[in-house]
Design an enzyme around this catalytic site. Structure first.
Site, PDB file in Angstrom:
ATOM      1  N   LYS A  14       0.877  -1.321  -0.040  1.00 15.17           N
ATOM      2  CA  LYS A  14       0.034  -0.169   0.045  1.00 15.17           C
ATOM      3  C   LYS A  14       0.709   1.375  -0.051  1.00 15.17           C
ATOM      4  CE  LYS A  14      -1.972  -1.239   3.946  1.00 15.17           C
ATOM      5  NZ  LYS A  14      -1.382  -2.384   4.174  1.00 15.17           N
ATOM      6  N   ARG A  89      -9.264   1.538   8.778  1.00 14.28           N
ATOM      7  CA  ARG A  89      -8.821   0.063   9.337  1.00 14.28           C
ATOM      8  C   ARG A  89      -9.940  -0.446  10.123  1.00 14.28           C
ATOM      9  NH1 ARG A  89      -3.024   0.866   8.867  1.00 14.28           N
ATOM     10  NH2 ARG A  89      -1.871  -0.673   9.973  1.00 14.28           N
ATOM     11  N   ARG A 129      11.710  -6.232   5.197  1.00 12.55           N
ATOM     12  CA  ARG A 129      11.681  -4.679   5.492  1.00 12.55           C
ATOM     13  C   ARG A 129      12.254  -4.439   6.612  1.00 12.55           C
ATOM     14  NH1 ARG A 129       5.710  -1.833   5.637  1.00 12.55           N
ATOM     15  NH2 ARG A 129       5.831  -2.960   7.570  1.00 12.55           N
ATOM     16  N   ARG A 131      11.114  -3.219   9.834  1.00 15.74           N
ATOM     17  CA  ARG A 131      10.565  -1.959  10.382  1.00 15.74           C
ATOM     18  C   ARG A 131      10.513  -2.479  11.859  1.00 15.74           C
ATOM     19  NH1 ARG A 131       5.500   0.525   7.863  1.00 15.74           N
ATOM     20  NH2 ARG A 131       4.311  -0.539   9.530  1.00 15.74           N
ATOM     21  N   ARG A 142      -0.256  -8.517  13.599  1.00 12.68           N
ATOM     22  CA  ARG A 142      -1.102  -7.481  12.701  1.00 12.68           C
ATOM     23  C   ARG A 142      -1.832  -8.195  11.591  1.00 12.68           C
ATOM     24  NH1 ARG A 142       4.202  -5.176  10.992  1.00 12.68           N
ATOM     25  NH2 ARG A 142       3.070  -4.021   9.491  1.00 12.68           N
TER      26      ARG A 142
HETATM   27  N1  LIG Z   1       4.954  -5.729  -5.540  1.00  9.90           N
HETATM   28  C1  LIG Z   1       6.042  -5.944  -4.526  1.00  9.90           C
HETATM   29  N2  LIG Z   1       6.432  -7.002  -4.534  1.00  9.90           N
HETATM   30  C2  LIG Z   1       7.844  -7.388  -3.700  1.00  9.90           C
HETATM   31  N3  LIG Z   1       8.006  -6.523  -2.770  1.00  9.90           N
HETATM   32  C3  LIG Z   1       7.364  -5.284  -2.679  1.00  9.90           C
HETATM   33  C4  LIG Z   1       6.133  -5.194  -3.641  1.00  9.90           C
HETATM   34  N4  LIG Z   1       5.619  -3.826  -3.102  1.00  9.90           N
HETATM   35  C5  LIG Z   1       6.206  -3.675  -1.959  1.00  9.90           C
HETATM   36  N5  LIG Z   1       7.151  -4.612  -1.474  1.00  9.90           N
HETATM   37  C6  LIG Z   1       8.137  -4.513  -0.551  1.00  9.90           C
HETATM   38  O1  LIG Z   1       7.410  -5.126   0.448  1.00  9.90           O
HETATM   39  C7  LIG Z   1       7.552  -4.374   1.928  1.00  9.90           C
HETATM   40  C8  LIG Z   1       6.028  -3.862   2.187  1.00  9.90           C
HETATM   41  O2  LIG Z   1       5.785  -2.964   1.303  1.00  9.90           O
HETATM   42  P1  LIG Z   1       4.791  -1.613   1.951  1.00  9.90           P
HETATM   43  O3  LIG Z   1       5.640  -1.039   2.982  1.00  9.90           O
HETATM   44  O4  LIG Z   1       4.535  -0.790   0.776  1.00  9.90           O
HETATM   45  O5  LIG Z   1       3.441  -2.288   2.511  1.00  9.90           O
HETATM   46  P2  LIG Z   1       2.099  -1.657   3.226  1.00  9.90           P
HETATM   47  O6  LIG Z   1       1.184  -2.517   2.634  1.00  9.90           O
HETATM   48  O7  LIG Z   1       2.346  -0.300   3.239  1.00  9.90           O
HETATM   49  O8  LIG Z   1       2.527  -2.299   4.679  1.00  9.90           O
HETATM   50  P3  LIG Z   1       2.325  -1.709   6.133  1.00  9.90           P
HETATM   51  O9  LIG Z   1       0.830  -1.926   6.161  1.00  9.90           O
HETATM   52  O10 LIG Z   1       2.842  -2.731   7.080  1.00  9.90           O
HETATM   53  O11 LIG Z   1       2.754  -0.435   6.198  1.00  9.90           O
HETATM   54  C9  LIG Z   1       8.477  -3.276   1.551  1.00  9.90           C
HETATM   55  O12 LIG Z   1       9.851  -3.650   1.765  1.00  9.90           O
HETATM   56  C10 LIG Z   1       8.443  -2.976   0.057  1.00  9.90           C
HETATM   57  O13 LIG Z   1       9.692  -2.520  -0.505  1.00  9.90           O
HETATM   58  N1  LIG Z   2      -6.290   3.750  10.734  1.00 10.56           N
HETATM   59  C1  LIG Z   2      -5.541   3.139  11.775  1.00 10.56           C
HETATM   60  N2  LIG Z   2      -6.182   2.696  13.033  1.00 10.56           N
HETATM   61  C2  LIG Z   2      -5.631   2.326  14.038  1.00 10.56           C
HETATM   62  N3  LIG Z   2      -4.206   2.270  13.949  1.00 10.56           N
HETATM   63  C3  LIG Z   2      -3.478   2.568  13.107  1.00 10.56           C
HETATM   64  C4  LIG Z   2      -4.158   3.004  12.034  1.00 10.56           C
HETATM   65  N4  LIG Z   2      -3.208   3.462  10.913  1.00 10.56           N
HETATM   66  C5  LIG Z   2      -1.921   3.044  11.408  1.00 10.56           C
HETATM   67  N5  LIG Z   2      -2.204   2.405  12.660  1.00 10.56           N
HETATM   68  C6  LIG Z   2      -1.202   2.166  13.545  1.00 10.56           C
HETATM   69  O1  LIG Z   2      -0.067   2.185  13.102  1.00 10.56           O
HETATM   70  C7  LIG Z   2       0.509   1.012  12.866  1.00 10.56           C
HETATM   71  C8  LIG Z   2       1.388   0.952  11.664  1.00 10.56           C
HETATM   72  O2  LIG Z   2       0.662   1.383  10.405  1.00 10.56           O
HETATM   73  P1  LIG Z   2       0.736   0.952   8.890  1.00 10.56           P
HETATM   74  O3  LIG Z   2      -0.252   1.358   8.144  1.00 10.56           O
HETATM   75  O4  LIG Z   2       1.055  -0.493   8.839  1.00 10.56           O
HETATM   76  O5  LIG Z   2       2.273   1.666   8.525  1.00 10.56           O
HETATM   77  C9  LIG Z   2      -0.410  -0.134  12.807  1.00 10.56           C
HETATM   78  O6  LIG Z   2      -0.114  -1.402  13.187  1.00 10.56           O
HETATM   79  C10 LIG Z   2      -1.201   0.706  13.925  1.00 10.56           C
HETATM   80  O7  LIG Z   2      -1.036   0.386  15.236  1.00 10.56           O
END
Ligand SMILES: Nc1ncnc2c1ncn2[C@@H]1O[C@H](COP(=O)(O)OP(=O)(O)OP(=O)(O)O)[C@@H](O)[C@H]1O
Ligand SMILES: Nc1ncnc2c1ncn2[C@@H]1O[C@H](COP(=O)(O)O)[C@@H](O)[C@H]1O
Length: 185
Positions: A14, A89, A129, A131, A142
């Site tokens: 995303k 969410r 990743r 994090r 999660r």
């Molecule tokens: N299409 C893809 N193929 C392979 N790796 C990917 C792809 N898209 C994203 N990634 C990698 O996967 C990891 C997760 O991607 P991203 O942070 O964009 O996901 P997210 O849905 O925002 O996750 P979160 O909800 O945990 O924040 C990152 O390290 C990113 O570089």
């Molecule tokens: N919309 C949300 N509601 C509750 N908690 C949230 C929301 N968005 C983010 N969070 C918190 O942040 C972490 C990391 O979010 P990512 O979108 O994966 O970066 C998530 O686990 C919640 O604790």
């Protein structure tokens, strides 16, 4: 007017896709996770309240996130469209968003993109990743939270004819190409 909401499990891509698309379309990319992580880093009052939730992979209370979104969508740069990543969410948050968009005269035309990726793929992406909340235990939690709290939004938006499903299990470039077809259509 482009108003996009990204749905999908953690690690679906995303953030990756929303950031690219926002740059290309000159729209604000509003990631609630990024805003919260920055607040934790800066130890603002919001960050202090949110930290333990982020560490455990729990959702922060709806009220905290709803106040944050109301303030962000009210800013001048959000008046001509936006890309939401990580909000809503929960069904409560989605209902709140519907009401907020009416209040801000931004309702209508929003589209919801559901990025579909299997669990084994998102787990390996997140472990790579690396994090703070990307440990195996927190990732599995999660995913459970996603299934119980966030996945019901698929039906919520499908019932409103706003949902578009995209295969997120392709290369980032292929996902972007599919998304661009949707955005220009
Ligand atoms: N299409 C893809 N193929 C392979 N790796 C990917 C792809 N898209 C994203 N990634 C990698 O996967 C990891 C997760 O991607 P991203 O942070 O964009 O996901 P997210 O849905 O925002 O996750 P979160 O909800 O945990 O924040 C990152 O390290 C990113 O570089
Ligand atoms: N919309 C949300 N509601 C509750 N908690 C949230 C929301 N968005 C983010 N969070 C918190 O942040 C972490 C990391 O979010 P990512 O979108 O994966 O970066 C998530 O686990 C919640 O604790």
């Amino acid at each position: 007017m482009t108003r996009l909401i990204f749905l999908g499990p953690p690690g679906a891509g995303k953030g990756t896709q929303a950031k690219n698309l926002a740059q290309d379309c000159d729209l604000p990319h509003i990631s609630t996770g990024e805003i919260l992580r920055q607040a934790v880093k800066d130890q603002t009052p919001l960050g202090v309240k949110a930290q333990s939730y982020l560490d455990k992979g729990d959702l922060v209370p709806d009220k905290l996130i709803e106040d944050l979104i109301e303030e962000r969508l009210g800013k001048p740069d959000a008046q001509s469209g936006w890309i939401l990543d990580g909000f809503p969410r929960t069904v409560n948050q989605a209902v709140f968003l519907e009401q907020l968009l009416q209040k801000l005269h931004q309702q209508g035309g929003e589209r919801v993109i559901n990025l579909e990726v299997p669990d084994d793929i998102v787990i390996s992406r997140l472990l790579e990743r690396g994090r703070n909340d990307d440990t195996e235990e927190v990732i599995r939690h999660r995913l459970e939270v996603y299934r119980s709290e966030t996945a019901p939004l698929i039906d919520f938006y499908s019932d409103r004819n706003l949902l578009l499903c995209v295969n997120g299990n392709q290369s980032p470039e292929e996902v972007t190409a599919d998304l661009k077809k949707i955005v220009v259509s």
